[in-house]
Write an enzyme that holds these catalytic residues in place. Structure first.
Site, mmCIF file in Angstrom:
data_model
loop_
_atom_site.group_PDB
_atom_site.id
_atom_site.type_symbol
_atom_site.label_atom_id
_atom_site.label_comp_id
_atom_site.label_asym_id
_atom_site.label_seq_id
_atom_site.Cartn_x
_atom_site.Cartn_y
_atom_site.Cartn_z
ATOM 1 N N LYS A 40 9.182 -0.450 4.956
ATOM 2 C CA LYS A 40 8.911 0.792 4.236
ATOM 3 C C LYS A 40 9.900 0.890 3.085
ATOM 4 O O LYS A 40 11.110 0.667 3.255
ATOM 5 C CB LYS A 40 8.999 2.000 5.162
ATOM 6 N N GLU B 8 -3.000 7.768 8.791
ATOM 7 C CA GLU B 8 -2.158 8.901 8.427
ATOM 8 C C GLU B 8 -3.010 10.163 8.395
ATOM 9 O O GLU B 8 -4.043 10.205 7.701
ATOM 10 C CB GLU B 8 -1.524 8.676 7.059
ATOM 11 N N GLU C 295 0.860 -1.181 0.000
ATOM 12 C CA GLU C 295 0.000 0.000 0.000
ATOM 13 C C GLU C 295 0.896 1.230 0.000
ATOM 14 O O GLU C 295 2.090 1.153 0.270
ATOM 15 C CB GLU C 295 -0.945 0.001 1.200
ATOM 16 N N ARG D 106 2.597 9.802 16.686
ATOM 17 C CA ARG D 106 3.424 8.594 16.723
ATOM 18 C C ARG D 106 4.194 8.469 18.028
ATOM 19 O O ARG D 106 4.436 7.362 18.521
ATOM 20 C CB ARG D 106 4.393 8.629 15.535
ATOM 21 N N LYS E 257 2.721 4.632 1.069
ATOM 22 C CA LYS E 257 3.188 5.287 2.298
ATOM 23 C C LYS E 257 2.896 6.771 2.133
ATOM 24 O O LYS E 257 3.573 7.478 1.401
ATOM 25 C CB LYS E 257 4.688 5.055 2.500
#
Length: 527
Positions: free
Chosen positions: A397, A272, A221, A243, A223
């Site tokens: 990532k 996000e 997916e 975070r 980022k």
């Protein structure tokens, strides 16, 4: 207070992570409750003594010490606490220095009018080491190489607790953490996080270094380039956490209100935070648009309207009272897709999955993703549980390749802490059409220690002007700068703002007039 001061001093000169853990653990085991609780709050960023500002401290010291001497000393040392603690006149230390608990209670709730006399008296009652600790404590900027996670890990190791269990209940506790230490020492049961809108530690990803991965085992997916947040609704309350676990609900009341209506249900979601570009659908703007709202504790209604925030959801940690973190990603994803219809569609959507025939096709999608709101790809094992922290082999990532530009050094400033004696913060520029060099960014990372020493020597021998701690240098040194994206900016003379600039390569061999132009950088601007 003296024991806390000794701890800070030892931590400051200790590079080893294990040694830091032992130092903090020994202190927490041997120190009385209130003192160790306030110390833990200071180490984890949980103290906010607003009445003590750097301007107050500077006013106090310059009333006792020659202002020029202070300015020169501060410029050289680079650290306010160290400078004041050493320059403060040698008033005899009174017998029985105050405890850490006494210091915190005297500083808490001070009015601006009361603060000067109280702070001055405390400085007089302490030796240089104690003054240093007092100033660090009061200003909230310890800068001793201890993160909140490290301090919590030290607590867990010292008392035989699971650090994830500590994280689980952390945001339901308040300093000086009497309940926490009662649990740690077996004098009380563990505090419970149920029915409280507490923060759950995020699952994090490792940078992808070895490719390809098996796409039958991993899902891909985007980022997104916003800030990672956690939405929690429990016990009739709604919270929005960053975070790092900071409560940012007040900064984004529009998002929190939307999550609590129209039919609130207990849930903890990972996503996000982004800013919307249009009303019809949740199109994400660049990080530059989001920055307008970051750090504002009470955003005006106009700002909320002009930069409406929304959350693109990644994961479901808990839904309707059921903890899903032990379930595989496939189960959590199904739960997330099943609940999104219960949320406000103008404030929430689900991050889409990326379909690719093979790894080559996925790599091409990543390289072609220059959307302003996309940083790259996330790859997640389909069978992965939601595990706090970074666990090898589960999530990766895969950022898109950085952009680079050749720029010319313009200004340099000395750093802080260990870098206080070196010029380590550099401003660099690019050429305008009329031949002027305009600043386009500032960086203080990306070089080795040896390269930094060389840059420092170059700055000192090529200075053409000084402005306090800043030196203007000859416009002859070229550096290749890497950055994630470029955005238009009205605040900068060049009209540009770089996202995450850092040094990529030193190019002292390259003529300065061959560095990049503003026009070249403008072509890289994200939409």
């Amino acid at each position: 207070m003296q024991a806390f001061a000794a701890l800070l001093d030892a931590l400051l000169f200790t590079g080893s992570r294990n040694a830091k853990l032992r130092l903090i653990g020994d202190y927490l085991r041997s120190t009385p409750d209130a003192d160790r609780g306030w110390a833990l709050a200071a180490l984890t960023g949980g103290l906010d003594l607003k009445a003590v500002q750097p301007s107050l401290l500077k006013a106090l010291v310059t009333a006792r010490v020659d202002p020029v001497l202070f300015a020169l000393s501060h410029d050289f040392v680079g650290d306010l606490a160290e400078t004041i603690s050493l320059l403060w006149p040698g008033v005899p230390v009174s017998e029985g220095a105050p405890s850490l608990d006494e210091v915190v209670r005297r500083l808490s709730g001070l009015s601006r009018a009361e603060a000067p006399a109280v702070v001055e008296a405390l400085l007089d009652s302490l030796d240089p080491q104690g003054r240093y600790a007092l100033i660090k404590l009061a200003t909230g900027s310890l800068r001793i190489g201890v993160s909140a996670r490290l301090a919590k890990t030290a607590l867990a190791d010292a008392f035989g607790l699971d650090v994830e269990a500590v994280e689980e209940v952390w945001h339901g506790l308040a300093p000086p953490y009497a309940t926490l230490f009662a649990w740690a020492e077996g004098r009380a049961p563990a505090p419970l996080a149920s029915d409280l809108p507490v923060f759950r530690p995020f699952m994090l990803a490792h940078p992808l270094e070895e490719t390809p991965l098996d796409l039958d085992a991993y899902v891909a997916e985007w980022k997104w380039d916003g800030i990672r947040v956690q939405l929690v609704h429990a016990g009739g309350e709604t919270r929005l956490y960053s975070r790092s676990g900071d409560d940012i609900t007040a900064s984004f009341p529009d998002v929190a209100a939307a999550f609590a209506t129209p039919a609130p249900f207990p849930a903890t979601l990972d996503g996000e935070l982004l800013v919307r570009t249009g009303d019809a659908e949740l199109a994400a703007a660049s990080f530059n648009a989001l920055q307008q709202r970051l750090g504002r504790k009470a955003p005006a209604a106009k700002l909320q309207s002009e930069a409406p925030a929304f959350v693109r959801l990644y994961d479901a940690l808990a839904v309707d009272g059921a903890d899903l973190r032990a379930e595989p990603w496939t189960v959590r994803r199904a739960a997330l897709e099943g609940l999104v219809s219960r949320l406000d569609p103008t404030r929430f959507d689900v991050s889409p999955l990326i379909e690719a025939a093979d790894w080559t096709a996925l790599e091409a999608l990543r390289e072609g993703a220059r959307d302003a709101a996309i940083e790259g790809l996330m790859l997640k094992r389909r069978d992965s549980a939601y595990i706090a922290g970074r666990r090898a082999g589960l999530w990766y990532k895969w950022k898109r390749a950085a952009l680079t530009a050749d720029c010319v050094l313009m200004y340099a400033q000395r750093g802080h802490g260990k870098r206080s004696g070196l010029y380590s913060d550099f401003t660099f520029g690019a050429w305008s059409e009329d031949g002027a060099l305009l600043p386009v960014g500032k960086a203080y990372s990306g070089f080795t220690d040896a390269e930094l020493n060389g840059l420092d020597r170059w700055v000192r021998s090529h200075t053409v002007a000084r402005f306090g701690p800043v030196r203007e240098v000859e416009k002859t040194y070229v550096v290749e700068v890497a950055f994630d994206s470029l955005h238009l900016s009205k605040r900068h003379k060049s009209g540009l703002a770089m996202r995450f600039p850092r040094f990529f390569r030193l190019r002292p061999d390259k003529p300065a007039d061959e560095a990049d132009t503003i026009a070249t950088l403008m072509a890289m601007v994200a939409d």
